[in-house]
Design an enzyme around this catalytic site. Structure first.
Site, short mmCIF file in Angstrom:
data_model
loop_
_atom_site.label_atom_id
_atom_site.label_comp_id
_atom_site.label_asym_id
_atom_site.label_seq_id
_atom_site.Cartn_x
_atom_site.Cartn_y
_atom_site.Cartn_z
N LYS A 13 0.97 -1.17 -0.07
CA LYS A 13 -0.06 -0.01 0.10
C LYS A 13 1.08 1.11 -0.14
CE LYS A 13 -2.16 -1.05 3.84
NZ LYS A 13 -1.56 -2.38 4.50
N ARG A 88 -9.51 0.81 9.22
CA ARG A 88 -9.19 -0.55 9.40
C ARG A 88 -10.10 -1.24 10.21
NH1 ARG A 88 -3.16 0.43 9.42
NH2 ARG A 88 -1.95 -1.37 9.62
N ARG A 127 12.08 -6.07 5.17
CA ARG A 127 12.51 -4.94 4.79
C ARG A 127 12.99 -3.80 5.49
NH1 ARG A 127 5.77 -2.92 4.56
NH2 ARG A 127 6.03 -2.77 6.87
N ARG A 161 11.68 -1.40 11.03
CA ARG A 161 10.55 -0.77 12.02
C ARG A 161 10.60 -1.95 13.03
NH1 ARG A 161 5.12 0.08 8.34
NH2 ARG A 161 4.03 -0.87 10.18
N ARG A 172 -0.68 -8.60 13.40
CA ARG A 172 -1.25 -7.68 12.50
C ARG A 172 -1.93 -8.16 11.44
NH1 ARG A 172 4.56 -4.98 10.95
NH2 ARG A 172 3.24 -3.68 9.61
P1 AMP Z 1 1.18 0.58 9.42
O1 AMP Z 1 2.14 1.41 8.85
O2 AMP Z 1 -0.19 0.81 8.40
O3 AMP Z 1 1.40 -1.19 9.22
O4 AMP Z 1 0.57 0.67 10.71
C1 AMP Z 1 1.49 0.33 11.74
C2 AMP Z 1 0.75 0.13 12.95
O5 AMP Z 1 -0.01 1.50 13.33
C3 AMP Z 1 -0.31 -0.69 13.10
O6 AMP Z 1 0.06 -2.17 13.31
C4 AMP Z 1 -1.13 -0.35 14.19
O7 AMP Z 1 -0.82 -0.64 15.36
C5 AMP Z 1 -1.10 1.05 13.90
N1 AMP Z 1 -2.09 1.80 13.11
C6 AMP Z 1 -2.04 2.57 11.84
N2 AMP Z 1 -3.33 2.62 11.33
C7 AMP Z 1 -4.09 2.38 12.15
C8 AMP Z 1 -5.61 2.41 11.92
N3 AMP Z 1 -6.02 2.83 10.93
N4 AMP Z 1 -6.25 1.77 13.14
C9 AMP Z 1 -5.59 1.39 14.14
N5 AMP Z 1 -4.07 1.20 14.25
C10 AMP Z 1 -3.36 1.73 13.20
#
Ligand code: AMP
Length: 214
Positions: A13, A88, A127, A161, A172
């Site tokens: 994404k 989400r 990554r 990360r 996740r």
């Molecule tokens: P991402 O970079 O999108 O993989 O997000 C990393 C982490 O941030 C996720 O595993 C969640 O803990 C938190 N996070 C990101 N976006 C959301 C969202 N829309 N709702 C809830 N938690 C989020």
């Protein structure tokens, strides 16, 4: 144009959103990036979110929807939005409807990146990014041309990360299956969902998304 990129962690994404930014001048709204910035800056939101993120859980709907609302409010009305990693949950999907309406925007496309979960674990755990310019690399698929030196900026510091380890990635993904995938029918009922093969080559995925948007 306002679009959602939907797919499990590691589906691509963020990579595709960046390309859409470059090609269409749209704006990427990544709640993950916003939360990581908050953690880094140790804001109250960041302090609250850090342990949840490290464990692979979901941060509260109120927090992420507020972040998105603030970002949209600060954007020009003529700039298209790419929602990356948001919504989400079903509650977030409802909040997004309300926020878009408030700004006179409509949702044009929900693009689902279809991927094989086992391959994703390898994709994610390998990554890393340049600490200076953020360029992405991968242990197996894309090492810098010269070991330890960023192709783009010459930086020599790289970072990973903290939530890109196998155990957290599995959590996740389980969160995605349990809470995020179920929001697809909401958008299917509106006839705005398109599916793209997220396992294809990055350029092919970009081309497929382009065909949906053009
Ligand atoms: P991402 O970079 O999108 O993989 O997000 C990393 C982490 O941030 C996720 O595993 C969640 O803990 C938190 N996070 C990101 N976006 C959301 C969202 N829309 N709702 C809830 N938690 C989020």
């Amino acid at each position: 144009m306002n679009i959602i990129l939907l797919g499990p962690p590691g589906a691509g994404k963020g990579t595709q959103a960046q390309r859409l930014v470059d090609r269409y001048g749209m704006r990427q709204l990544s709640t993950g990036d916003m939360l990581r910035a908050a953690v880094k800056a140790q804001t109250p939101v960041g302090v609250q979110a850090k342990s949840v993120m490290d464990a692979g859980g979901l941060v509260s709907d109120e927090i992420v929807s507020a972040l998105i609302g603030d970002e949209l409010a600060a954007m020009g009305d003529d700039v298209g939005a790419i929602f990356d990693g948001y919504p989400r949950t079903e509650a977030q999907a409802h909040s997004l409807d309300a926020i878009l309406k408030e700004h006179g925007r409509t949702l044009d496309h929900v693009i689902e990146l279809d991927v094989d979960e086992d391959a994703l674990v390898e994709r994610i755990t390998g990554r890393f990014t340049c600490a200076s310019c953020g360029k992405g690399y991968h242990d197996t698929f894309e090492q810098p041309r010269q070991v330890g030196v960023c192709d783009r900026c010459g930086g020599t510091e790289f970072k990973r990360r903290p939530d890109d380890n196998e155990q957290t990635v599995r959590t996740r993904m389980a969160e995605y299956r349990a809470k995020t995938a179920p929001i697809l029918p909401v958008y299917e009922a509106r006839d705005i969902v398109s599916r793209v093969d997220g396992m294809a080559d990055i350029d092919e995925v970009t081309a497929a998304i382009g065909r949906i948007l053009d």
